[in-house]
Design an enzyme around this catalytic site. Structure first.
Site, PDB file in Angstrom:
ATOM      1  N   GLY A   1       0.856  -1.193   0.000  1.00 38.72           N
ATOM      2  CA  GLY A   1       0.000   0.000   0.000  1.00 38.72           C
ATOM      3  C   GLY A   1       0.883   1.231   0.000  1.00 38.72           C
ATOM      4  CB  SER A   2       0.918   4.277   2.103  1.00 42.51           C
ATOM      5  OG  SER A   2       0.998   3.634   3.350  1.00 42.51           O
TER       6      SER A   2
ATOM      7  CD  GLU B   1       0.918   2.011   7.487  1.00 48.54           C
ATOM      8  OE1 GLU B   1      -0.318   2.091   7.613  1.00 48.54           O
ATOM      9  OE2 GLU B   1       1.554   2.656   6.638  1.00 48.54           O
TER      10      GLU B   1
HETATM   11  C1  BEZ Z   1       1.712  -1.496   3.144  1.00 43.92           C
HETATM   12  O1  BEZ Z   1       1.872  -0.583   2.363  1.00 43.92           O
HETATM   13  O2  BEZ Z   1       2.252  -2.598   2.980  1.00 43.92           O
HETATM   14  C2  BEZ Z   1       0.877  -1.335   4.334  1.00 43.92           C
HETATM   15  C3  BEZ Z   1      -0.379  -0.893   4.162  1.00 43.92           C
HETATM   16  C4  BEZ Z   1      -1.166  -0.748   5.287  1.00 43.92           C
HETATM   17  C5  BEZ Z   1      -0.662  -1.039   6.535  1.00 43.92           C
HETATM   18  C6  BEZ Z   1       0.611  -1.484   6.666  1.00 43.92           C
HETATM   19  C7  BEZ Z   1       1.393  -1.639   5.555  1.00 43.92           C
END
Ligand code: BEZ
Length: 195
Positions: A34-35, A106
């Site tokens: 994700g981010s 997170e």
């Molecule tokens: C990630 O980008 O892997 C991620 C997304 C959400 C929470 C933790 C990590």
């Protein structure tokens, strides 16, 4: 005697600290989907494109602390188990101390899980990934991609607009050469709403 099994509430920072013993470990692979792919505000030793198998990315997790608020949570990525699926992302080799920061960043319902990273050419490594499942308090769950886009358009939080999160993620995945029909469909719907 009853043994308490911690379930994922909103703030998972303390639970995550107890999930893995890093004693004697110099570095750990962290899979970002994700981010973490595009917002790399933590130190890392190296990073590599990687995939994980049998997981699919979905914008089904609520965000109260980054891309939404408690009153109006945004929608951000999590992973759902799907046999045969391949999820592409970025793997970072980090020092164990880095998890103190990422656990906090997170913390909204995500728990660390062990996963096998596939670097291609037969190279694999064990690592960790953050997943928010349907049992966590911030879970929003499935909706059509058009509905998700409408929800995202109306959300923003301390880290900015929810639409920027989705469009940045779609751009980052395109740059990696990764296919993700779900994220790309939501991004397309968002672009239609913005015009
Ligand atoms: C990630 O980008 O892997 C991620 C997304 C959400 C929470 C933790 C990590």
């Amino acid at each position: 005697m009853t043994i308490a099994v911690p379930t994922a509430g909103h703030d998972t920072t303390d639970v995550n600290r107890t999930r893995h013993d890093f004693t004697g470990v110099e570095s750990v692979w962290l899979f970002g989907y994700g981010s973490l792919i595009y917002k790399t505000d933590f130190p890392f030793i190296e990073r590599r494109f990687a995939t994980i198998h049998d997981w699919s990315r979905r914008l089904w997790q609520g965000s109260h602390d980054h891309r939404g608020t408690h009153e109006h949570p945004g929608r951000v990525a999590t992973l759902i188990a799907e046999p045969g699926a391949v999820c592409a992302g970025m793997a970072y080799r980090v020092a164990p101390a880095t998890f103190e920061y990422i656990d906090f960043r997170e913390k909204n319902g995500y728990l660390r899980h062990a996963v096998t990273l596939d670097f291609g050419n037969g190279e694999r490594a064990e690592g960790l990934v953050y997943i928010a499942d349907a049992s966590n308090a911030a879970w929003l769950g499935p909706a059509s991609e058009a509905d998700i886009a409408r929800h995202v358009m109306g959300s923003s939080g301390p880290s900015g607009r929810n639409s920027d999160y989705v469009l940045n993620l779609a751009d980052a995945l395109h740059e990696l050469g990764a296919d993700d029909p779900h994220v790309f469909a939501v991004a397309d719907e968002l672009r239609k709403l913005k015009t």
